[in-house]
Design an enzyme around this catalytic site. Structure first.
Site, PDB file in Angstrom:
ATOM      1  N   MET A   1       0.823  -1.207   0.000  1.00 39.51           N
ATOM      2  CA  MET A   1       0.000   0.000   0.000  1.00 39.51           C
ATOM      3  C   MET A   1       0.861   1.263   0.000  1.00 39.51           C
ATOM      4  SD  MET A   1      -2.682   0.882   3.026  1.00 39.51           S
ATOM      5  CE  MET A   1      -1.923   1.716   4.362  1.00 39.51           C
TER       6      MET A   1
ATOM      7  N   ASP B   1       6.412  -4.481  14.313  1.00 38.71           N
ATOM      8  CA  ASP B   1       5.534  -3.885  13.300  1.00 38.71           C
ATOM      9  C   ASP B   1       4.550  -2.900  13.938  1.00 38.71           C
ATOM     10  OD1 ASP B   1       3.670  -3.453  11.136  1.00 38.71           O
ATOM     11  OD2 ASP B   1       4.463  -5.281  10.246  1.00 38.71           O
TER      12      ASP B   1
ATOM     13  N   SER C   1       3.625  -6.718   2.134  1.00 36.48           N
ATOM     14  CA  SER C   1       2.459  -6.219   2.832  1.00 36.48           C
ATOM     15  C   SER C   1       1.185  -6.698   2.127  1.00 36.48           C
ATOM     16  CB  SER C   1       2.552  -4.693   2.922  1.00 36.48           C
ATOM     17  OG  SER C   1       1.730  -4.201   3.945  1.00 36.48           O
ATOM     18  N   GLN C   2       0.239  -5.808   1.791  1.00 36.06           N
ATOM     19  CA  GLN C   2      -1.015  -6.295   1.208  1.00 36.06           C
ATOM     20  C   GLN C   2      -0.789  -7.058  -0.101  1.00 36.06           C
ATOM     21  OE1 GLN C   2      -3.444  -2.740   0.714  1.00 36.06           O
ATOM     22  NE2 GLN C   2      -2.534  -2.216  -1.252  1.00 36.06           N
TER      23      GLN C   2
ATOM     24  N   HIS D   1       7.555  -2.553  10.191  1.00 33.71           N
ATOM     25  CA  HIS D   1       6.967  -3.066   8.962  1.00 33.71           C
ATOM     26  C   HIS D   1       7.906  -2.933   7.754  1.00 33.71           C
ATOM     27  CE1 HIS D   1       3.567  -4.586   6.820  1.00 33.71           C
ATOM     28  NE2 HIS D   1       3.438  -3.530   6.044  1.00 33.71           N
TER      29      HIS D   1
END
Ligand SMILES: *[C@@H]1O[C@H](CO)[C@@H](O)[C@H](O)[C@H]1NC(C)=O
Ligand SMILES: *[C@@H]1O[C@H](CO)[C@@H](O)[C@H](O)[C@H]1NC(C)=O
Length: 299
Positions: free
Chosen positions: A34, A226, A108-109, A282
């Site tokens: 993202m 994270d 991530s996503q 993250h």
């Protein structure tokens, strides 16, 4: 993802990779996170370059969703995830270099989106899926937004809090499509257009299960510090115990695993699931860590 987080990685790029002569490499497909895009020289661009240096001859495809970098970045917030997955499936099927199969690495996503590709589109075959900070049970909260996109993110947080499961928001807001509200489990199961579908919450789609089990390895990386993903257990496919938002359960404790609705229990027994943890926030890691822990899966 915050492109600035990768400056550390970029700084290592001058160190030359090990030289290898042969070209019997397996291609690598990357899906960004993202707020990021395919080609940012400080993030996915740096990863692509690093892998190309470490694995001479490898074909690395960093996915661009849409026709431009701007469209690609916007898609990470506003484009229906199921449409994005179809778009990628088509792109991969049309790429002659991927015919014999490929490894995939999602950030991530991008990691849960690539899992959907594995479950829905077995051709060309995905061999190993590496999830770098992916949220396989979704998120319940957006505690901190990545980098320069924080104004968009603040707006998104408000929308999610005011009704993530309305059809309008589900259709148009990417993060709503992996929003997992443990206090409203029925709403999640009924209305989540993306995550509840790929996680077999409504029905068990045998095709999804069969396809995911075709993976040779499914590697999940969790970032121990994270501050973006809530709960961080989601990076190892765990989540809050339904009905409250404090106590979490591991994948192995979940109904998804116990009923083996997605084949993960069988994959676990076959040694196909790899759980990696690393210190850091993250998506923060060094080139040494990447080379030592992830590179062996894509060589
Ligand atoms: C190695 O093979 C890949 C895939 O066919 C190709 O894209 C790449 O250019 C080749 N690299 C070299 C150095 O021959
Ligand atoms: C199961 O998944 C396949 C592959 O995406 C799809 O074609 C099919 O319609 C799905 N079946 C159900 C019952 O959802």
């Amino acid at each position: 993802m915050d492109p600035r987080l990768f400056i550390g990685v970029g700084a290592f790029l001058l160190i030359s990779g090990s030289a290898r002569g042969s070209n019997d490499t397996t291609p690598l497909v990357i899906w960004h996170g993202m707020g990021d895009n395919c080609c940012n020289p400080l993030s996915m661009g740096a990863i692509k370059k690093m892998v190309e240096e470490e694995v001479p001859g490898i074909y690395v495809l960093s996915l661009m969703i849409g026709k431009t970098v701007v469209q690609d970045t916007e898609s990470g917030f506003f484009k229906d995830v199921n449409e994005q997955v179809s778009f990628v499936c088509e792109k991969l099927a049309q790429d002659p270099k991927l015919k014999a199969g490929y490894n995939a690495m999602g950030f991530s996503q991008g990691a849960q989106f690539l899992r959907a590709v594995a479950q829905r589109c077995p051709n060309p075959p995905m061999k190993t899926l590496i999830s770098v900070g992916g949220q396989h049970q979704g998120v319940y909260g957006l505690p901190r937004c990545p980098g320069e996109s924080s104004h968009i993110c603040d707006w998104i947080r408000k929308k999610l809090n005011s009704g993530a499961y309305t059809d309008a928001i589900q259709k148009h807001l990417v993060q709503a499509q992996y929003w997992h509200d443990p206090l409203n489990d029925d709403l999640y199961k009924q209305h989540s257009l993306f995550l509840a579908d790929i996680n077999q919450e409504r029905v068990v789609n045998q095709t999804y299960k069969k396809n995911l089990m075709l993976l040779e390895k499914f590697v999940m990386v969790k970032f121990l510090q994270d501050s973006v993903v809530d709960p961080v257990d989601s990076e190892w496919f765990g989540f809050f115990v339904t009905g409250q938002a404090e106590k979490t359960e591991t994948l192995q404790e979940s109904a998804l695993y116990k009923e083996d609705r997605l084949g993960l229990a069988e994959m676990d027994k076959a040694g196909k699931l790899v759980f990696l943890a690393t210190d850091g926030d993250h998506l923060q890691f060094s080139r040494e860590w990447f080379n030592a822990k992830l590179l062996p899966y894509i060589r």
